[in-house]
Design a protein around this motif. Structure first.
Motif, PDB file in Angstrom:
ATOM      1  N   ALA A  13      10.287  -4.839   2.161  1.00 48.55           N
ATOM      2  CA  ALA A  13      11.807  -4.273   2.431  1.00 48.55           C
ATOM      3  C   ALA A  13      11.943  -3.399   1.018  1.00 48.55           C
ATOM      4  O   ALA A  13      11.406  -3.939  -0.021  1.00 48.55           O
ATOM      5  N   GLU A  14      12.479  -2.191   1.184  1.00 45.15           N
ATOM      6  CA  GLU A  14      12.646  -1.340  -0.071  1.00 45.15           C
ATOM      7  C   GLU A  14      13.848  -0.580   0.054  1.00 45.15           C
ATOM      8  O   GLU A  14      14.625  -0.296   1.140  1.00 45.15           O
ATOM      9  N   GLU A  19       7.139   3.501   3.591  1.00 44.41           N
ATOM     10  CA  GLU A  19       6.694   3.729   5.282  1.00 44.41           C
ATOM     11  C   GLU A  19       6.052   5.139   5.375  1.00 44.41           C
ATOM     12  O   GLU A  19       5.199   5.314   6.189  1.00 44.41           O
ATOM     13  N   ASP A  20       6.471   5.953   4.823  1.00 36.23           N
ATOM     14  CA  ASP A  20       5.939   7.475   4.827  1.00 36.23           C
ATOM     15  C   ASP A  20       4.290   7.195   4.676  1.00 36.23           C
ATOM     16  O   ASP A  20       3.618   7.701   5.095  1.00 36.23           O
ATOM     17  N   ALA A  21       4.140   6.624   3.342  1.00 36.31           N
ATOM     18  CA  ALA A  21       2.811   6.283   3.101  1.00 36.31           C
ATOM     19  C   ALA A  21       1.953   5.405   3.937  1.00 36.31           C
ATOM     20  O   ALA A  21       0.802   6.148   4.457  1.00 36.31           O
ATOM     21  N   VAL A  23      -2.096   7.134   3.097  1.00 36.19           N
ATOM     22  CA  VAL A  23      -2.458   7.683   1.965  1.00 36.19           C
ATOM     23  C   VAL A  23      -1.261   7.308   0.710  1.00 36.19           C
ATOM     24  O   VAL A  23       0.057   7.335   1.324  1.00 36.19           O
ATOM     25  N   ARG A  24      -1.570   7.137  -0.386  1.00 37.08           N
ATOM     26  CA  ARG A  24      -0.446   7.052  -1.397  1.00 37.08           C
ATOM     27  C   ARG A  24       0.266   8.182  -1.443  1.00 37.08           C
ATOM     28  O   ARG A  24      -0.527   9.179  -1.645  1.00 37.08           O
ATOM     29  N   LYS A  33       2.868  -2.379   8.646  1.00 34.96           N
ATOM     30  CA  LYS A  33       3.107  -0.914   8.452  1.00 34.96           C
ATOM     31  C   LYS A  33       4.653  -0.695   8.725  1.00 34.96           C
ATOM     32  O   LYS A  33       5.280   0.338   8.051  1.00 34.96           O
ATOM     33  N   GLN A  34       5.448  -1.566   9.232  1.00 33.83           N
ATOM     34  CA  GLN A  34       6.893  -1.237   9.577  1.00 33.83           C
ATOM     35  C   GLN A  34       7.497  -1.639   8.281  1.00 33.83           C
ATOM     36  O   GLN A  34       7.419  -3.044   7.846  1.00 33.83           O
ATOM     37  N   VAL A  35       8.305  -1.046   7.623  1.00 34.78           N
ATOM     38  CA  VAL A  35       9.123  -1.210   6.470  1.00 34.78           C
ATOM     39  C   VAL A  35      10.473  -1.222   6.635  1.00 34.78           C
ATOM     40  O   VAL A  35      10.833  -0.459   7.310  1.00 34.78           O
TER      41      VAL A  35
END
Length: 105
Positions: free
Chosen positions: A22-23, A30-32, A37-38, A75-77
């Motif tokens: 959670a962010e 989530e884009d990363a 990639v970072r 991978k789901q944020v």
């Protein structure tokens, strides 16, 4: 950082567990994950994102936390707004009678 440490401990204790991040809005984890990639934009990498979750205002995960998160975090944020963080803090204080740091609310 904190996400990876929690994920490593949880998956070591129970390998079948699913750990979700959670962010605050603007963090772009989530884009990363989607790109694999970072995401580090040198122009803004050291700039803090606009959030009341002041403990996690830095933008990208570090190299080692990123590599570990890719292995043990879903991978789901879950992305939250400042308003959602405030509501969660009020719930903690009012209903549960507990204080909480905005990053943990």
């Amino acid at each position: 950082g904190m996400l990876t440490g929690i994920a490593l401990a949880a998956t070591a204790a129970r390998p079948s567990i699913r750990v979700f991040a959670a962010e605050p809005q603007g963090k772009r984890l989530e884009d990363a994950f989607d790109k694999g990639v970072r995401i580090v934009d040198p122009a803004t990498a050291d700039a803090a994102i606009d959030t009341i979750a002041d403990a996690i205002r830095s933008q990208p995960l570090g190299e080692l936390p990123w590599a570990l998160a890719r292995r043990c975090v879903e991978k789901q944020v879950l992305t939250v707004s400042n308003e959602q963080i405030i509501r969660a803090g009020k719930l903690l204080a009012g209903t549960m009678r507990q204080g909480g740091e905005p990053a943990g609310a």
